[in-house]
Design a protein around this motif. Sequence first.
Motif, PDB file in Angstrom:
ATOM      1  N   PRO A  76      37.064  54.667  32.924  1.00  0.00           N
ATOM      2  CA  PRO A  76      37.216  53.216  32.766  1.00  0.00           C
ATOM      3  C   PRO A  76      35.899  52.487  32.522  1.00  0.00           C
ATOM      4  O   PRO A  76      35.853  51.573  31.685  1.00  0.00           O
ATOM      5  CB  PRO A  76      37.848  52.766  34.084  1.00  0.00           C
ATOM      6  CG  PRO A  76      38.549  53.976  34.579  1.00  0.00           C
ATOM      7  CD  PRO A  76      37.712  55.139  34.140  1.00  0.00           C
ATOM      8  N   ASP A  77      34.831  52.858  33.216  1.00  0.00           N
ATOM      9  CA  ASP A  77      33.560  52.158  32.995  1.00  0.00           C
ATOM     10  C   ASP A  77      33.049  52.376  31.577  1.00  0.00           C
ATOM     11  O   ASP A  77      32.479  51.478  30.966  1.00  0.00           O
ATOM     12  CB  ASP A  77      32.514  52.545  34.045  1.00  0.00           C
ATOM     13  CG  ASP A  77      32.213  54.023  34.089  1.00  0.00           C
ATOM     14  OD1 ASP A  77      33.106  54.849  33.790  1.00  0.00           O
ATOM     15  OD2 ASP A  77      31.064  54.369  34.440  1.00  0.00           O
ATOM     16  N   GLU A  78      33.288  53.562  31.019  1.00  0.00           N
ATOM     17  CA  GLU A  78      32.898  53.852  29.636  1.00  0.00           C
ATOM     18  C   GLU A  78      33.685  52.971  28.666  1.00  0.00           C
ATOM     19  O   GLU A  78      33.133  52.435  27.706  1.00  0.00           O
ATOM     20  CB  GLU A  78      33.226  55.317  29.320  1.00  0.00           C
ATOM     21  CG  GLU A  78      32.036  56.165  28.966  1.00  0.00           C
ATOM     22  CD  GLU A  78      32.502  57.575  28.640  1.00  0.00           C
ATOM     23  OE1 GLU A  78      32.851  57.822  27.460  1.00  0.00           O
ATOM     24  OE2 GLU A  78      32.511  58.405  29.562  1.00  0.00           O
ATOM     25  N   ILE A  79      34.986  52.838  28.915  1.00  0.00           N
ATOM     26  CA  ILE A  79      35.846  52.031  28.050  1.00  0.00           C
ATOM     27  C   ILE A  79      35.403  50.570  28.089  1.00  0.00           C
ATOM     28  O   ILE A  79      35.259  49.925  27.047  1.00  0.00           O
ATOM     29  CB  ILE A  79      37.320  52.171  28.464  1.00  0.00           C
ATOM     30  CG1 ILE A  79      37.786  53.595  28.179  1.00  0.00           C
ATOM     31  CG2 ILE A  79      38.193  51.151  27.741  1.00  0.00           C
ATOM     32  CD1 ILE A  79      39.087  53.963  28.826  1.00  0.00           C
ATOM     33  N   LEU A  80      35.165  50.048  29.290  1.00  0.00           N
ATOM     34  CA  LEU A  80      34.731  48.651  29.404  1.00  0.00           C
ATOM     35  C   LEU A  80      33.404  48.445  28.689  1.00  0.00           C
ATOM     36  O   LEU A  80      33.239  47.471  27.947  1.00  0.00           O
ATOM     37  CB  LEU A  80      34.643  48.245  30.873  1.00  0.00           C
ATOM     38  CG  LEU A  80      35.976  48.218  31.638  1.00  0.00           C
ATOM     39  CD1 LEU A  80      35.744  47.844  33.094  1.00  0.00           C
ATOM     40  CD2 LEU A  80      36.967  47.284  31.004  1.00  0.00           C
ATOM     41  N   ASN A  81      32.451  49.344  28.891  1.00  0.00           N
ATOM     42  CA  ASN A  81      31.157  49.244  28.201  1.00  0.00           C
ATOM     43  C   ASN A  81      31.336  49.251  26.688  1.00  0.00           C
ATOM     44  O   ASN A  81      30.715  48.472  25.976  1.00  0.00           O
ATOM     45  CB  ASN A  81      30.230  50.392  28.615  1.00  0.00           C
ATOM     46  CG  ASN A  81      29.470  50.099  29.886  1.00  0.00           C
ATOM     47  OD1 ASN A  81      29.061  48.976  30.136  1.00  0.00           O
ATOM     48  ND2 ASN A  81      29.301  51.114  30.710  1.00  0.00           N
ATOM     49  N   ARG A  82      32.186  50.145  26.195  1.00  0.00           N
ATOM     50  CA  ARG A  82      32.409  50.264  24.754  1.00  0.00           C
ATOM     51  C   ARG A  82      33.010  48.981  24.178  1.00  0.00           C
ATOM     52  O   ARG A  82      32.806  48.654  23.025  1.00  0.00           O
ATOM     53  CB  ARG A  82      33.314  51.459  24.486  1.00  0.00           C
ATOM     54  CG  ARG A  82      33.295  51.914  23.063  1.00  0.00           C
ATOM     55  CD  ARG A  82      33.898  53.274  22.814  1.00  0.00           C
ATOM     56  NE  ARG A  82      35.204  53.434  23.415  1.00  0.00           N
ATOM     57  CZ  ARG A  82      35.569  54.521  24.105  1.00  0.00           C
ATOM     58  NH1 ARG A  82      34.735  55.511  24.290  1.00  0.00           N
ATOM     59  NH2 ARG A  82      36.787  54.607  24.596  1.00  0.00           N
ATOM     60  N   THR A  98      32.483  45.888  36.344  1.00  0.00           N
ATOM     61  CA  THR A  98      32.383  45.622  37.781  1.00  0.00           C
ATOM     62  C   THR A  98      33.494  46.394  38.489  1.00  0.00           C
ATOM     63  O   THR A  98      34.452  46.858  37.850  1.00  0.00           O
ATOM     64  CB  THR A  98      32.539  44.122  38.079  1.00  0.00           C
ATOM     65  OG1 THR A  98      33.866  43.723  37.715  1.00  0.00           O
ATOM     66  CG2 THR A  98      31.507  43.288  37.324  1.00  0.00           C
ATOM     67  N   SER A  99      33.409  46.508  39.792  1.00  0.00           N
ATOM     68  CA  SER A  99      34.431  47.254  40.534  1.00  0.00           C
ATOM     69  C   SER A  99      35.816  46.611  40.388  1.00  0.00           C
ATOM     70  O   SER A  99      36.824  47.319  40.275  1.00  0.00           O
ATOM     71  CB  SER A  99      34.040  47.383  42.006  1.00  0.00           C
ATOM     72  OG  SER A  99      33.866  46.118  42.586  1.00  0.00           O
ATOM     73  N   VAL A 100      35.884  45.280  40.380  1.00  0.00           N
ATOM     74  CA  VAL A 100      37.179  44.601  40.234  1.00  0.00           C
ATOM     75  C   VAL A 100      37.746  44.827  38.836  1.00  0.00           C
ATOM     76  O   VAL A 100      38.942  45.090  38.679  1.00  0.00           O
ATOM     77  CB  VAL A 100      37.054  43.089  40.542  1.00  0.00           C
ATOM     78  CG1 VAL A 100      38.328  42.352  40.183  1.00  0.00           C
ATOM     79  CG2 VAL A 100      36.707  42.865  41.990  1.00  0.00           C
ATOM     80  N   ARG A 101      36.925  44.757  37.817  1.00  0.00           N
ATOM     81  CA  ARG A 101      37.406  44.978  36.445  1.00  0.00           C
ATOM     82  C   ARG A 101      37.910  46.410  36.272  1.00  0.00           C
ATOM     83  O   ARG A 101      38.918  46.641  35.608  1.00  0.00           O
ATOM     84  CB  ARG A 101      36.299  44.671  35.432  1.00  0.00           C
ATOM     85  CG  ARG A 101      35.986  43.194  35.343  1.00  0.00           C
ATOM     86  CD  ARG A 101      34.789  42.925  34.469  1.00  0.00           C
ATOM     87  NE  ARG A 101      34.483  41.505  34.444  1.00  0.00           N
ATOM     88  CZ  ARG A 101      33.341  41.016  34.021  1.00  0.00           C
ATOM     89  NH1 ARG A 101      32.389  41.823  33.550  1.00  0.00           N
ATOM     90  NH2 ARG A 101      33.131  39.721  34.039  1.00  0.00           N
ATOM     91  N   ILE A 102      37.204  47.357  36.856  1.00  0.00           N
ATOM     92  CA  ILE A 102      37.639  48.755  36.788  1.00  0.00           C
ATOM     93  C   ILE A 102      38.980  48.919  37.505  1.00  0.00           C
ATOM     94  O   ILE A 102      39.892  49.577  36.999  1.00  0.00           O
ATOM     95  CB  ILE A 102      36.567  49.700  37.364  1.00  0.00           C
ATOM     96  CG1 ILE A 102      35.356  49.739  36.422  1.00  0.00           C
ATOM     97  CG2 ILE A 102      37.123  51.100  37.589  1.00  0.00           C
ATOM     98  CD1 ILE A 102      34.135  50.451  36.988  1.00  0.00           C
ATOM     99  N   LEU A 103      39.115  48.298  38.670  1.00  0.00           N
ATOM    100  CA  LEU A 103      40.368  48.360  39.421  1.00  0.00           C
ATOM    101  C   LEU A 103      41.523  47.769  38.610  1.00  0.00           C
ATOM    102  O   LEU A 103      42.608  48.360  38.520  1.00  0.00           O
ATOM    103  CB  LEU A 103      40.219  47.616  40.751  1.00  0.00           C
ATOM    104  CG  LEU A 103      41.477  47.490  41.606  1.00  0.00           C
ATOM    105  CD1 LEU A 103      41.940  48.858  42.093  1.00  0.00           C
ATOM    106  CD2 LEU A 103      41.205  46.561  42.786  1.00  0.00           C
TER     107      LEU A 103
END
Length: 144
Positions: free
Chosen positions: A8-14, A20-25
């Motif tokens: 998930p953090d890779e997808i958000l970065n891309r 952030t932890s809330v966005r990943i959740l």
Amino acid sequence: MDNRQTAPDEILNRHGIRPTSVRILIYKTMNRFHDTFSMADLEEVLDSVDKSTLFRTLALFAEHHLVHLLEDGSGSTKYCICRNDHICGIEELHCHFYCEACHKTFCLDHTHIPAVRYPAGFEVRQIDYLLKGLCASCRAKRHE
């Protein structure tokens, strides 16, 4: 590209979103829905996340093409995760089906939106193609 196998953090970065932890959740929770979902659906699952955070995060995800917005006539905006790694051409957009009995909106992933001609100089940003009727389950219940 199917984002379900990527962290998930890779997808958000891309997508240009700081992970952030809330966005990943929220992103992980969105992936648990098979079809479309509403903010109320997320609220029900994520009772520890306040409504304004959910609203802002969904708006951010939509702005960065991580989710698509859909107005199905129910009065509640529905969302579905973009599975095209945020590079959606019109030919990659799919249709949706709204069941008038159970009020669920289903993604018809393999039913693409037909080509629509529009005047020169116009810029299309969103196309919604919605079918309405009874889903298979509700139809079966009516014919019992």
